[in-house]
Write an enzyme that holds these catalytic residues in place. Structure first.
Site, PDB file in Angstrom:
ATOM      1  N   SER A  49      -9.422   0.631 -18.497  1.00  0.00           N
ATOM      2  CA  SER A  49      -8.927   1.938 -18.070  1.00  0.00           C
ATOM      3  C   SER A  49      -7.522   1.807 -17.473  1.00  0.00           C
ATOM      4  CB  SER A  49      -9.893   2.477 -17.004  1.00  0.00           C
ATOM      5  OG  SER A  49      -9.463   3.730 -16.522  1.00  0.00           O
ATOM      6  N   SER A  56      -0.192  -1.215  -3.813  1.00  0.00           N
ATOM      7  CA  SER A  56       0.075   0.229  -3.858  1.00  0.00           C
ATOM      8  C   SER A  56       1.172   0.550  -2.863  1.00  0.00           C
ATOM      9  CB  SER A  56      -1.192   0.991  -3.473  1.00  0.00           C
ATOM     10  OG  SER A  56      -0.889   2.360  -3.226  1.00  0.00           O
ATOM     11  N   TYR A  94      -8.289   2.419   1.913  1.00  0.00           N
ATOM     12  CA  TYR A  94      -7.529   2.072   0.700  1.00  0.00           C
ATOM     13  C   TYR A  94      -6.215   1.404   1.091  1.00  0.00           C
ATOM     14  CZ  TYR A  94      -5.282   2.628  -3.888  1.00  0.00           C
ATOM     15  OH  TYR A  94      -4.646   2.389  -5.090  1.00  0.00           O
TER      16      TYR A  94
HETATM   17  P1  NAD Z   1      -8.698   3.275 -13.069  1.00  0.00           P
HETATM   18  O1  NAD Z   1      -9.782   3.937 -12.336  1.00  0.00           O
HETATM   19  O2  NAD Z   1      -8.222   3.813 -14.361  1.00  0.00           O
HETATM   20  O3  NAD Z   1      -9.055   1.732 -13.295  1.00  0.00           O
HETATM   21  C1  NAD Z   1      -9.696   0.952 -12.340  1.00  0.00           C
HETATM   22  C2  NAD Z   1     -10.716   0.080 -13.049  1.00  0.00           C
HETATM   23  O4  NAD Z   1     -11.326  -0.796 -12.080  1.00  0.00           O
HETATM   24  C3  NAD Z   1     -11.853   0.900 -13.695  1.00  0.00           C
HETATM   25  O5  NAD Z   1     -11.923   0.633 -15.083  1.00  0.00           O
HETATM   26  C4  NAD Z   1     -13.087   0.421 -12.967  1.00  0.00           C
HETATM   27  O6  NAD Z   1     -14.248   0.349 -13.765  1.00  0.00           O
HETATM   28  C5  NAD Z   1     -12.662  -0.977 -12.475  1.00  0.00           C
HETATM   29  N1  NAD Z   1     -13.507  -1.402 -11.361  1.00  0.00           N
HETATM   30  C6  NAD Z   1     -13.827  -0.688 -10.245  1.00  0.00           C
HETATM   31  N2  NAD Z   1     -14.696  -1.391  -9.508  1.00  0.00           N
HETATM   32  C7  NAD Z   1     -14.930  -2.554 -10.154  1.00  0.00           C
HETATM   33  C8  NAD Z   1     -15.761  -3.683  -9.898  1.00  0.00           C
HETATM   34  N3  NAD Z   1     -16.562  -3.739  -8.815  1.00  0.00           N
HETATM   35  N4  NAD Z   1     -15.763  -4.713 -10.776  1.00  0.00           N
HETATM   36  C9  NAD Z   1     -14.991  -4.659 -11.885  1.00  0.00           C
HETATM   37  N5  NAD Z   1     -14.194  -3.617 -12.197  1.00  0.00           N
HETATM   38  C10 NAD Z   1     -14.170  -2.579 -11.336  1.00  0.00           C
HETATM   39  O7  NAD Z   1      -7.484   3.204 -12.026  1.00  0.00           O
HETATM   40  P2  NAD Z   1      -5.980   2.710 -12.173  1.00  0.00           P
HETATM   41  O8  NAD Z   1      -5.157   3.784 -11.646  1.00  0.00           O
HETATM   42  O9  NAD Z   1      -5.705   2.120 -13.499  1.00  0.00           O
HETATM   43  O10 NAD Z   1      -6.002   1.564 -11.071  1.00  0.00           O
HETATM   44  C11 NAD Z   1      -5.759   0.188 -11.367  1.00  0.00           C
HETATM   45  C12 NAD Z   1      -5.305  -0.480 -10.083  1.00  0.00           C
HETATM   46  O11 NAD Z   1      -4.046   0.080  -9.683  1.00  0.00           O
HETATM   47  C13 NAD Z   1      -6.265  -0.241  -8.910  1.00  0.00           C
HETATM   48  O12 NAD Z   1      -6.339  -1.419  -8.147  1.00  0.00           O
HETATM   49  C14 NAD Z   1      -5.570   0.844  -8.112  1.00  0.00           C
HETATM   50  O13 NAD Z   1      -5.915   0.818  -6.762  1.00  0.00           O
HETATM   51  C15 NAD Z   1      -4.115   0.494  -8.339  1.00  0.00           C
HETATM   52  N6  NAD Z   1      -3.180   1.594  -8.105  1.00  0.00           N
HETATM   53  C16 NAD Z   1      -3.246   2.733  -8.847  1.00  0.00           C
HETATM   54  C17 NAD Z   1      -2.349   3.757  -8.591  1.00  0.00           C
HETATM   55  C18 NAD Z   1      -2.353   5.044  -9.359  1.00  0.00           C
HETATM   56  O14 NAD Z   1      -1.604   5.951  -8.986  1.00  0.00           O
HETATM   57  N7  NAD Z   1      -3.140   5.196 -10.413  1.00  0.00           N
HETATM   58  C19 NAD Z   1      -1.384   3.610  -7.576  1.00  0.00           C
HETATM   59  C20 NAD Z   1      -1.356   2.442  -6.839  1.00  0.00           C
HETATM   60  C21 NAD Z   1      -2.257   1.434  -7.120  1.00  0.00           C
END
Ligand code: NAD
Length: 266
Positions: free
Chosen positions: A17, A143, A156
């Site tokens: 994802s 983040s 978070y």
């Molecule tokens: P997303 O929800 O699309 O992807 C996160 C993935 O982590 C999911 O596929 C989920 O199944 C997996 N996951 C959750 N718990 C898990 C576990 N226990 N074991 C294995 N996999 C697990 O979100 P994203 O936006 O792609 O986020 C990816 C990373 O980037 C995350 O660490 C998030 O905190 C960070 N992030 C995202 C943003 C944003 O704006 N989207 C901003 C800053 C940081």
């Protein structure tokens, strides 16, 4: 620019994802092989199916909050594809939100477990082989929240701040072994994570998603000078460079991909 990634093996967690998925795609396009890991076997299979046209990718389901599953992941990836040269740790959740006085210890444990300890466990499991090879690249996804805490999502924020500290410490420990450890710090990227946030906001305010995004930037992220959500491929590009052969002298740092959201230069 040739990133020198041909033939390298990358483990990408949170890989079915958002940012993880796009990173896997980008690395495959650069000629790397990818071990893709995520929790849900069906979603993981679907992602692998989509990515297969870009290169050599295989799926390895694991819930990274369970250290037994992390150990099994390391064994299986090693047996089926080899020892990863690169680890990108993208698994994460928003987790429980609310003011400090509304959250309990369990809320904190959950977020720290998924966002911080999963990255720690994966580093513990996969760095030993990198040390043997005297080459490795580790990237954690922190983040903007790590350095600019928002008061309604402190677990978070703290989990992401912990990643900055861990990566700096690991970069010092393993630099002599040819391993670089860095963080990428995105803000407000268009993935299922922020889709969910914006759907909740749109419902609360009785507006459409585009309006929810616009007012979120106006009111909650005023320092963002790029007035839109970031794209996961923009984060993937930064990660691809950090794990490349060309980023040899860049370690213990944090690369922001945040549209200007963090208000200070350092
Ligand atoms: P997303 O929800 O699309 O992807 C996160 C993935 O982590 C999911 O596929 C989920 O199944 C997996 N996951 C959750 N718990 C898990 C576990 N226990 N074991 C294995 N996999 C697990 O979100 P994203 O936006 O792609 O986020 C990816 C990373 O980037 C995350 O660490 C998030 O905190 C960070 N992030 C995202 C943003 C944003 O704006 N989207 C901003 C800053 C940081």
């Amino acid at each position: 620019m040739d990133l020198g990634l041909k033939g390298r093996l990358a483990l990408v967690t949170g890989g079915d994802s958002g940012i993880g998925f796009r990173t896997a795609q980008r690395l495959l396009q650069e000629g790397a092989r990818v071990a893709l890991s995520d929790m849900e076997p069906d979603a993981l299979d679907a992602a692998v199916e989509t990515l297969r046209k870009s290169g050599d990718v295989r799926g390895f389901p694991a819930d990274l909050t369970d250290s037994t599953q992390v150990d099994a992941l390391q064994q299986t990836v090693s047996t089926e594809m080899g020892d990863p040269d690169i680890v990108v740790s993208a698994a994460g959740i928003t987790g429980p939100t609310g003011f400090f006085h509304d959250l309990n210890e369990e809320d904190w444990r959950k977020v720290l477990d998924v966002n911080f300890l999963t990255a720690l466990r994966v580093a513990q499991a996969f760095i030993p082989a990198m040390r043997r090879k005297k080459w490795g690249r580790v990237v954690f996804i922190a983040s903007e929240d790590a350095v600019q805490p928002y008061i309604d999502e402190l677990p978070y924020c703290a989990s992401k701040a912990a990643l900055l500290s861990l990566s700096k410490g690991l970069s010092s420990t393993y630099g002599p072994d040819g391993i670089t450890v860095n963080c990428v710090s995105p803000a407000f990227i268009e993935t299922p994570m922020t889709d969910a946030m914006m759907e909740k906001r749109a419902k609360r305010d009785g507006v459409d998603i585009d309006t929810a995004v616009r007012t979120f930037i106006e009111k909650e992220r005023p320092m963002m000078t790029v007035k839109r959500r970031g794209r996961p491929e923009e984060v993937a590009d930064a990660i691809a460079w950090l794990v490349s052969e060309t980023a040899t002298f860049t370690t213990g740092t944090v690369l922001r991909v945040d549209g200007g959201s963090v208000g200070t230069m350092v």
